[in-house]
Design a protein around this motif. Sequence first.
Motif, PDB file in Angstrom:
ATOM      1  N   ILE A 184      18.744  85.152 -91.183  1.00  0.00           N
ATOM      2  CA  ILE A 184      20.047  84.728 -91.698  1.00  0.00           C
ATOM      3  C   ILE A 184      20.878  85.927 -92.167  1.00  0.00           C
ATOM      4  O   ILE A 184      20.413  86.715 -93.005  1.00  0.00           O
ATOM      5  N   ALA A 185      22.065  86.048 -91.618  1.00  0.00           N
ATOM      6  CA  ALA A 185      22.994  87.108 -92.038  1.00  0.00           C
ATOM      7  C   ALA A 185      23.692  86.737 -93.343  1.00  0.00           C
ATOM      8  O   ALA A 185      23.869  87.582 -94.229  1.00  0.00           O
ATOM      9  N   ALA A 186      24.097  85.463 -93.447  1.00  0.00           N
ATOM     10  CA  ALA A 186      24.914  85.087 -94.613  1.00  0.00           C
ATOM     11  C   ALA A 186      24.770  83.605 -94.922  1.00  0.00           C
ATOM     12  O   ALA A 186      24.556  82.783 -94.040  1.00  0.00           O
ATOM     13  N   ARG A 213      27.275  89.982 -90.638  1.00  0.00           N
ATOM     14  CA  ARG A 213      26.457  90.133 -89.428  1.00  0.00           C
ATOM     15  C   ARG A 213      26.254  91.617 -89.105  1.00  0.00           C
ATOM     16  O   ARG A 213      25.156  92.052 -88.801  1.00  0.00           O
ATOM     17  N   TYR A 214      27.305  92.363 -89.225  1.00  0.00           N
ATOM     18  CA  TYR A 214      27.221  93.797 -88.906  1.00  0.00           C
ATOM     19  C   TYR A 214      26.267  94.498 -89.876  1.00  0.00           C
ATOM     20  O   TYR A 214      25.378  95.245 -89.474  1.00  0.00           O
ATOM     21  N   ALA A 215      26.446  94.199 -91.161  1.00  0.00           N
ATOM     22  CA  ALA A 215      25.676  94.912 -92.198  1.00  0.00           C
ATOM     23  C   ALA A 215      24.193  94.555 -92.160  1.00  0.00           C
ATOM     24  O   ALA A 215      23.341  95.390 -92.475  1.00  0.00           O
ATOM     25  N   THR A 216      23.873  93.329 -91.752  1.00  0.00           N
ATOM     26  CA  THR A 216      22.458  92.896 -91.771  1.00  0.00           C
ATOM     27  C   THR A 216      21.791  93.018 -90.411  1.00  0.00           C
ATOM     28  O   THR A 216      20.567  92.991 -90.305  1.00  0.00           O
ATOM     29  N   GLY A 217      22.615  93.084 -89.355  1.00  0.00           N
ATOM     30  CA  GLY A 217      22.033  93.082 -88.014  1.00  0.00           C
ATOM     31  C   GLY A 217      21.503  91.714 -87.625  1.00  0.00           C
ATOM     32  O   GLY A 217      20.799  91.557 -86.629  1.00  0.00           O
ATOM     33  N   ARG A 218      21.823  90.694 -88.418  1.00  0.00           N
ATOM     34  CA  ARG A 218      21.377  89.331 -88.117  1.00  0.00           C
ATOM     35  C   ARG A 218      22.586  88.513 -87.653  1.00  0.00           C
ATOM     36  O   ARG A 218      23.731  88.922 -87.863  1.00  0.00           O
ATOM     37  N   GLN A 219      22.329  87.325 -87.070  1.00  0.00           N
ATOM     38  CA  GLN A 219      23.432  86.518 -86.546  1.00  0.00           C
ATOM     39  C   GLN A 219      23.608  85.176 -87.239  1.00  0.00           C
ATOM     40  O   GLN A 219      24.727  84.678 -87.356  1.00  0.00           O
ATOM     41  N   ALA A 220      22.537  84.586 -87.701  1.00  0.00           N
ATOM     42  CA  ALA A 220      22.633  83.213 -88.228  1.00  0.00           C
ATOM     43  C   ALA A 220      23.485  83.157 -89.491  1.00  0.00           C
ATOM     44  O   ALA A 220      23.392  84.041 -90.352  1.00  0.00           O
ATOM     45  N   VAL A 221      24.312  82.109 -89.591  1.00  0.00           N
ATOM     46  CA  VAL A 221      25.136  81.873 -90.782  1.00  0.00           C
ATOM     47  C   VAL A 221      24.874  80.454 -91.262  1.00  0.00           C
ATOM     48  O   VAL A 221      24.843  79.513 -90.468  1.00  0.00           O
TER      49      VAL A 221
END
Length: 446
Positions: free
Chosen positions: A222-224, A142-150
């Motif tokens: 999507i973060a991950a 989440r930190y590295a992508t700036g996104r939240q969805a998993v």
Amino acid sequence: MTAVSTEIPQRRELVTELPGPRSRELAERRSAAVAAGVGSVMPVYVARAGGGIVEDVDGNRLIDLGSGIAVTSVGSAAPRVVEGVRQQVGESTHTCFMVTPYEGYVDVCEKLAEVTPGDHAKKSALFNSGAEAVENAVKIARYATGRQAVVAVDHAYHGRTNLTMALTAKAMPYKKGFGPFASDVYRVPTSYPFRDPEGMTGEQAAQRAILAADKAIGADQIAAVIIEPIQGEGGFIVPAPGFLSALAAWCKDNGIVFIADEVQSGFCRTGAWFASDHEDVVPDLVTTAKGIAGGLPLAAVTGRAELMDAVHGGGLGGTYGGNPVACAAALGAIETMEAEDLAGRAREIETIIGDRLRELQATNPAIGDVRGRGAMMAVEVVKPGTKEPDAELTAAAAKRCHEQGVIALTCGTYGNVLRLLPPLVISDDLLREGLDVLADALSPKG
Ligand SMILES: Cc1ncc(COP(=O)(O)O)c(CNCCCC(=O)O)c1O
């Protein structure tokens, strides 16, 4: 033959009824002191364990086909683990790596960079449990992508903390009554060859998952994506060839972090150092625990250096993460895996188990599927002539094994999977004896 430090005779021997008198006394004390929510599979209490044997407090010796849920791959009290722990524990038991760091933590991170999939620059952060590693892998993504969805998949298991419960698919016993769960977690279909439409390829299963993710969230949100390369608690589900690589490629194309949760499948358990290796998949982040340290509590997130370094200083940590004694144990366990080629031994175990279970399947219609890799093998138990899960027979068969002095575990979304997780140091004879007991327990007359 691997030296077994506890010198426990490597043979099954029942000298009392199970549980014996001392175990029954301990059960009494437990009922007054231990929370009822903490369950146990076996009714016996352990005195010592090593190789393929667990010896209880009444002198009974049981064949271990569980490895403490895929932890003691090198054996409980494995010689190099014990030696490393003995040396370290007298020097320091804890200083907190975030306060006064120590070499053992660095040694383990260097080893993780070496043995995990991929030859890119990798870094690690150490923790205590698989769930903690998964939590931190998601934080990093989440930190590295700036996104939240998993995105997680059907039948997934990732732990018992709030976020990992949100990622885990099965309500009972893991999630019921513990909500609300972490937000921004989405679930898509996985590849489950035994239950997927006949002939569905890995690529097709991946497209099904990708479509679901795209429609439910949108790739750019999507973060991950987190997935077990071979699903553990969900039923030892080996995805169809091509599924993981297609999913990983889609992640790469869309800036999504691909997290392989190898907590249960890692460290030689499946016949390679990691299950991802079988599919030539190189995850961005890998979570590990269980087999990493021969029984001492240690877990890790290992990944692309640029991802691991994205987090601000002090953003990762925890009091006990990478405890020095656990790190010493891990170095001993990893050295054992290397010196004794335990990945190769896992492949031998796969042949022994697979041949026996498929032979059994030919005459026992309750065995719907035989699957797995290395020493992570399972049978899915069904009503004869159908694919209807038979959880009752599964539980009864496991119980029969326990009564005969064989530690066998179940799993699966439908509770109908008998899984085999022997220590990689178990002898062929003990393994075959345990399989004979299992075969008898699964037979209609059993
Ligand atoms: C893939 C995968 N990820 C994460 C975890 C969680 O690891 P912890 O060390 O149990 O937190 C697991 C733990 N699996 C065994 C759970 C046993 C139980 O609690 O009933 C796993 O298999």
